[in-house]
Design a protein around this motif. Structure first.
Motif, short mmCIF file in Angstrom:
data_model
loop_
_atom_site.label_atom_id
_atom_site.label_comp_id
_atom_site.label_asym_id
_atom_site.label_seq_id
_atom_site.Cartn_x
_atom_site.Cartn_y
_atom_site.Cartn_z
N ARG A 145 0.85 -1.19 0.00
CA ARG A 145 0.00 0.00 0.00
C ARG A 145 0.89 1.24 0.00
N ILE A 146 0.64 2.09 -0.95
CA ILE A 146 1.46 3.28 -1.16
C ILE A 146 0.56 4.50 -1.14
N THR A 147 0.81 5.41 -0.21
CA THR A 147 0.05 6.65 -0.15
C THR A 147 0.90 7.77 -0.71
N ILE A 148 0.26 8.67 -1.44
CA ILE A 148 0.96 9.74 -2.17
C ILE A 148 0.34 11.08 -1.82
N ILE A 149 1.17 12.09 -1.67
CA ILE A 149 0.70 13.45 -1.44
C ILE A 149 1.54 14.41 -2.27
N GLY A 150 0.98 15.56 -2.61
CA GLY A 150 1.73 16.58 -3.33
C GLY A 150 1.57 16.53 -4.83
N SER A 151 0.85 15.54 -5.34
CA SER A 151 0.61 15.47 -6.78
C SER A 151 -0.89 15.36 -7.02
N ALA A 152 -1.29 15.23 -8.29
CA ALA A 152 -2.70 15.25 -8.65
C ALA A 152 -2.87 14.71 -10.06
N LEU A 153 -4.10 14.37 -10.41
CA LEU A 153 -4.43 14.05 -11.79
C LEU A 153 -4.94 15.27 -12.53
N SER A 154 -5.62 16.16 -11.82
CA SER A 154 -6.18 17.36 -12.42
C SER A 154 -5.26 18.54 -12.18
N GLY A 155 -5.55 19.66 -12.87
CA GLY A 155 -4.78 20.87 -12.63
C GLY A 155 -3.41 20.82 -13.25
N ASN A 156 -2.39 20.93 -12.43
CA ASN A 156 -1.01 20.95 -12.90
C ASN A 156 -0.63 19.59 -13.47
N LYS A 157 -0.39 19.54 -14.77
CA LYS A 157 -0.11 18.25 -15.40
C LYS A 157 1.31 17.76 -15.13
N LEU A 188 -4.19 8.51 -3.12
CA LEU A 188 -3.75 9.89 -3.28
C LEU A 188 -4.48 10.76 -2.28
N LEU A 189 -3.73 11.46 -1.42
CA LEU A 189 -4.30 12.47 -0.54
C LEU A 189 -4.40 13.74 -1.38
N SER A 190 -5.62 14.06 -1.79
CA SER A 190 -5.83 15.00 -2.89
C SER A 190 -6.26 16.38 -2.44
N VAL A 198 -6.36 8.97 7.84
CA VAL A 198 -5.56 8.28 8.86
C VAL A 198 -5.38 6.82 8.48
N ARG A 199 -6.45 6.18 8.04
CA ARG A 199 -6.35 4.78 7.65
C ARG A 199 -5.36 4.61 6.49
N ALA A 200 -5.41 5.52 5.52
CA ALA A 200 -4.48 5.42 4.38
C ALA A 200 -3.04 5.57 4.83
N LEU A 201 -2.80 6.43 5.81
CA LEU A 201 -1.44 6.63 6.30
C LEU A 201 -0.97 5.47 7.17
N VAL A 202 -1.85 4.99 8.05
CA VAL A 202 -1.48 3.90 8.96
C VAL A 202 -1.23 2.62 8.18
N ASP A 203 -2.09 2.33 7.21
CA ASP A 203 -1.97 1.09 6.44
C ASP A 203 -0.85 1.13 5.41
N ALA A 204 -0.36 2.32 5.09
CA ALA A 204 0.63 2.45 4.02
C ALA A 204 1.98 1.88 4.41
N ASP A 205 2.63 1.26 3.44
CA ASP A 205 4.02 0.84 3.63
C ASP A 205 4.97 2.02 3.48
N ILE A 206 4.50 3.08 2.81
CA ILE A 206 5.35 4.24 2.56
C ILE A 206 4.46 5.41 2.14
N LEU A 207 4.89 6.62 2.47
CA LEU A 207 4.26 7.83 1.94
C LEU A 207 5.21 8.47 0.95
#
Length: 407
Positions: free
Chosen positions: A5-17, A41-43, A96-105
């Motif tokens: 499980r990989i959680t990601i922050i700081g990026s997006a699908l919309s907006g800034n390509k 994705l923490l969006s 919180v669940r996405a962060l706790v369950d993640a192997d990495i952010l």
């Protein structure tokens, strides 16, 4: 069957390509290396990102700046200091669940902890602090950090950056800044967007909206930036007027011009991460003609890269528009506002083709373009030679991420 499980922050699908390119490059490269990885994705724009999400293994969780800074950070701190509430916090908060369950952010902020951008410093901290509080390792994907001369930024950077598992620096200048700060968790890499691959469907998808016959002549792509506009206009300049004059000069010289926004948010006139209103303003002041093509819509990061690759020369102010043009070996002239542009161009031996917004004037821009045009074959050949090594440095971070997950 689910895998890491990989959680990601700081990026997006919309907006800034550019953000989309980094996110999708991570999904591509990690899906090729891991069995059934699951991404969250923490969006910042959850509704817009969800509308554009075509990945079965990507979940979108709301994390707008206020929600991230107040709610998610508070709940993550409570998770750390109040163990008896952990079950409730995890069950009731998707973030919180996405962060706790993640192997990495994965933190994919393009530029963080940088002097002159202190107004974003709290967001830079808030992006990684919840993961640190719940014990999930943080991996800062290739990005620009520093300089650290400002006392507030320097103190914050010294406090938080050493807590990150790995910081991938995006070029020589950033790496030197990080070494000067005393960081020992740094690895020299290249922007993750260089790893983005086209799947071959882009031409058909783009042709539904754009006449690809336009590129049969000598074509120059021009990608303006509202960030640059604000900096130029703040010192009394006229960014829109300068872009209009430059484009008309190109057309007078027989060039065909593609006007291309690389950061677009559909359905809003807000200018944060949205160059479309700026490009519409520029286009409204240009004379119409068959030698001008304006892409007045939001396209995917791969479709934009395909279009940029059809150009013979490119003039960029958006950072990841520059990355895409370099990735397609298109000779590129860059008008920038940070060391992040120059350090990437250095990897290609092309740093002479960048200058700062403080030097922007129509005559100077035209002179630099003429010089690049005269040496286009030489520059294109140099980009082709350097590109494999840059891509290798970009893909390397996927191996580092897999290593952290494995541990």
């Amino acid at each position: 069957m689910t895998g890491p499980r990989i959680t990601i922050i700081g990026s997006a699908l919309s907006g800034n390509k550019g953000a989309s390119a980094m996110l999708e490059a991570a999904i591509q490269t990690l899906s090729a290396r891991l069995d059934h990885p699951q991404f969250t994705l923490l969006s910042m724009y959850p509704a817009e990102d969800a509308a554009q999400n075509h990945y079965d293994n990507l979940d979108i969780v709301p994390a707008a700046p206020r929600q991230l800074g107040v709610t998610i950070n508070s709940l993550a701190l409570a998770y750390r200091v109040l163990p008896f509430l952990r079950g409730i916090l995890r069950s009731r908060s998707r973030a919180v669940r996405a962060l706790v369950d993640a192997d990495i952010l994965l933190d994919q902020g393009g530029i963080t902890f940088t002097d002159g951008r202190e107004k974003f410093l709290l967001y830079n901290i808030a992006s990684i602090l919840p993961a640190l509080n719940v014990g999930t390792p943080v991996f800062k994907c290739a990005q620009a950090i520093g300089p650290f001369r400002n006392s507030v930024n320097r103190r914050a950077s010294r406090l938080f950056l050493p807590k990150v598992r790995t910081v991938v620096t995006r070029g020589r200048i950033t790496h030197e800044f990080a070494e000067g700060l005393g960081l020992r968790n740094i690895v020299a890499g290249a922007d993750y967007a260089f790893s983005l691959e086209l799947d071959g469907s882009e031409a058909d998808a783009v042709s539904e909206h754009v006449d690809l016959g336009f590129f049969e002549g000598d074509t120059v792509g021009v990608c303006p930036s509202v960030v640059l506009q604000k900096k130029v206009d703040a010192r009394g300049g006229d960014y829109v007027g300068q872009m209009v004059s430059f484009i008309e000069e190109l057309r007078a010289r027989g060039k065909r011009v593609l006007l291309l926004p690389h950061s677009v948010r559909t359905g809003t006139d807000k200018t944060h991460n949205n160059d479309l209103p700026l490009c519409r303003d520029i286009h409204s002041r240009l004379r119409l003609g068959d030698d001008l093509l304006f892409v007045d819509r939001e396209l995917s990061s791969q479709q934009l890269r395909y279009l940029i690759g059809r150009c013979d020369l490119f003039v960029a102010s958006r950072f990841h528009a520059m990355v895409s043009s370099l990735a397609m070996a298109v000779p590129t002239l860059v008008i920038g506002w940070s060391h992040k542009y120059r350090e990437v161009l250095e990897m290609f031996g092309a740093e002479e083709w960048a200058f700062g917004h403080d030097e922007l004037a129509v005559d100077f821009l035209t002179q630099r373009f003429e010089a690049l045009d005269a040496r286009r074959a030489e520059v294109a050949a140099m980009l082709e030679v350097r590109l494999p090594e840059v891509k290798s440095r970009s893909r390397m971070q996927a191996d580092l991420i897999v290593d952290v997950i494995g541990r």
